[in-house]
Design a protein around this motif. Structure first.
Motif, PDB file in Angstrom:
ATOM      1  N   LYS A   1      24.502 -18.817  29.024  1.00  0.00           N
ATOM      2  CA  LYS A   1      23.631 -18.838  30.213  1.00  0.00           C
ATOM      3  C   LYS A   1      22.223 -19.340  29.891  1.00  0.00           C
ATOM      4  O   LYS A   1      21.419 -19.578  30.783  1.00  0.00           O
ATOM      5  CB  LYS A   1      23.561 -17.443  30.844  1.00  0.00           C
ATOM      6  CG  LYS A   1      24.786 -17.153  31.681  1.00  0.00           C
ATOM      7  CD  LYS A   1      24.575 -16.015  32.640  1.00  0.00           C
ATOM      8  CE  LYS A   1      24.011 -16.508  33.967  1.00  0.00           C
ATOM      9  NZ  LYS A   1      23.906 -15.430  34.958  1.00  0.00           N
ATOM     10  N   GLY A   2      21.934 -19.493  28.588  1.00  0.00           N
ATOM     11  CA  GLY A   2      20.632 -20.045  28.203  1.00  0.00           C
ATOM     12  C   GLY A   2      20.493 -21.479  28.682  1.00  0.00           C
ATOM     13  O   GLY A   2      21.471 -22.086  29.136  1.00  0.00           O
ATOM     14  N   THR A   3      19.292 -22.034  28.561  1.00  0.00           N
ATOM     15  CA  THR A   3      19.122 -23.430  28.974  1.00  0.00           C
ATOM     16  C   THR A   3      19.769 -24.343  27.926  1.00  0.00           C
ATOM     17  O   THR A   3      19.995 -23.928  26.782  1.00  0.00           O
ATOM     18  CB  THR A   3      17.626 -23.821  29.078  1.00  0.00           C
ATOM     19  OG1 THR A   3      17.072 -23.772  27.755  1.00  0.00           O
ATOM     20  CG2 THR A   3      16.862 -22.894  30.003  1.00  0.00           C
ATOM     21  N   ILE A   4      20.036 -25.580  28.335  1.00  0.00           N
ATOM     22  CA  ILE A   4      20.650 -26.546  27.409  1.00  0.00           C
ATOM     23  C   ILE A   4      19.795 -26.677  26.151  1.00  0.00           C
ATOM     24  O   ILE A   4      20.292 -26.666  25.025  1.00  0.00           O
ATOM     25  CB  ILE A   4      20.812 -27.920  28.119  1.00  0.00           C
ATOM     26  CG1 ILE A   4      21.919 -27.805  29.162  1.00  0.00           C
ATOM     27  CG2 ILE A   4      21.115 -29.031  27.107  1.00  0.00           C
ATOM     28  CD1 ILE A   4      22.143 -29.043  30.012  1.00  0.00           C
ATOM     29  N   GLU A   5      18.476 -26.731  26.334  1.00  0.00           N
ATOM     30  CA  GLU A   5      17.543 -26.900  25.210  1.00  0.00           C
ATOM     31  C   GLU A   5      17.568 -25.677  24.283  1.00  0.00           C
ATOM     32  O   GLU A   5      17.631 -25.815  23.056  1.00  0.00           O
ATOM     33  CB  GLU A   5      16.132 -27.162  25.768  1.00  0.00           C
ATOM     34  CG  GLU A   5      15.091 -27.509  24.732  1.00  0.00           C
ATOM     35  CD  GLU A   5      15.397 -28.778  23.911  1.00  0.00           C
ATOM     36  OE1 GLU A   5      14.915 -28.860  22.784  1.00  0.00           O
ATOM     37  OE2 GLU A   5      16.145 -29.655  24.389  1.00  0.00           O
ATOM     38  N   GLU A   6      17.546 -24.477  24.868  1.00  0.00           N
ATOM     39  CA  GLU A   6      17.565 -23.248  24.051  1.00  0.00           C
ATOM     40  C   GLU A   6      18.828 -23.179  23.194  1.00  0.00           C
ATOM     41  O   GLU A   6      18.780 -22.873  21.998  1.00  0.00           O
ATOM     42  CB  GLU A   6      17.559 -22.000  24.956  1.00  0.00           C
ATOM     43  CG  GLU A   6      16.211 -21.628  25.505  1.00  0.00           C
ATOM     44  CD  GLU A   6      16.308 -20.626  26.677  1.00  0.00           C
ATOM     45  OE1 GLU A   6      15.244 -20.236  27.157  1.00  0.00           O
ATOM     46  OE2 GLU A   6      17.433 -20.273  27.112  1.00  0.00           O
TER      47      GLU A   6
END
Ligand code: TMP
Length: 212
Positions: A194-199
């Protein structure tokens, strides 16, 4: 002994594996690594035919779980012999979108064939080959299905044979993945999808960087 690095991506449906694999490949190539990207089922001529039968072909509609399991293993044995082992012995980095853990999760836990039986089939198909690092992109069944529905609505497509399985099947395999990760913490890296793509990318990149 292989000289390369074998990285696999695993997880329930719609965890964002393909996006992360593409980013990792780009990062590795920027760092002068020779990368071979592949997927399961598939990755060879025979494997891609098997993939279609397992996912979309009408001929696969009434397939029993035993046949399904053996087809995943057939695709895997061809991929290991034709692509993965040769690449590793040449010192390349191999990234596979799913591998043997998927059969433990989907057929072992999901279909109920059991971890031990599937483990034996995996050993037969792979000759005991294990990934060096496995990223488990973990996502709840509810969130995964929401992503699948959004994607299908946007592309005017529909769920494939395994995506269409009952929620309970998907719950069992997700729990299975988490149990496998808990049992092999030195190999698995569990990531909240569920984190961002970047994270997520940064977490994966840092982890791979440490192993290079
Ligand atoms: P994917 O490429 O979208 O992940 O699709 C592969 C599908 O096949 C997915 O539903 C997971 C399933 N699968 C199994 O059930 N067992 C396996 O061993 C593998 C590799 C995949």
């Amino acid at each position: 002994m292989s000289k390369g690095l074998f990285i696999t991506f695993e997880g329930p449906e719609a965890g964002g594996k393909s996006t992360q694999i593409a980013l990792l490949k780009e990062f590795l190539e920027e760092n002068s690594k020779d990368v071979v990207m592949t997927r399961e089922p598939g990755g060879t001529a025979a494997g891609e035919v098997i993939r279609n039968l397992l996912q979309h072909d009408k001929a696969g509609e009434n397939m029993v779980g035993e046949a399904e399991t053996l087809l995943f293993e057939a695709s895997r044995s061809q991929l290991v012999a034709e692509v993965i082992r040769p690449a590793l012995s040449e010192g390349k980095v191999v990234i596979s979108d799913r591998f043997a853990d998927s059969t433990v999760a989907y057929q072992g836990y999901g279909r109920g064939f059991g971890v031990e039986a599937i483990g034996q089939l995996n050993d037969f198909a792979t000759g005991g080959l294990k990934p060096d690092i496995t990223f488990l992109l973990d996502i709840s069944v509810e969130d995964g299905f929401k992503r699948i529905d959004d994607r299908n609505a946007a592309n005017n497509t529909s769920k494939d044979r395994l995506e269409s399985e009952a929620v309970e099947f998907h719950e069992r395999l997700r729990d299975g993945f988490l149990e496998m990760a808990a049992n092999e913490p030195e190999r698995f890296v569990v990531i909240d999808a569920k984190g961002t793509i970047e994270e997520i990318y940064e977490e994966i990149r840092d982890c791979v960087n440490m192993r290079l």
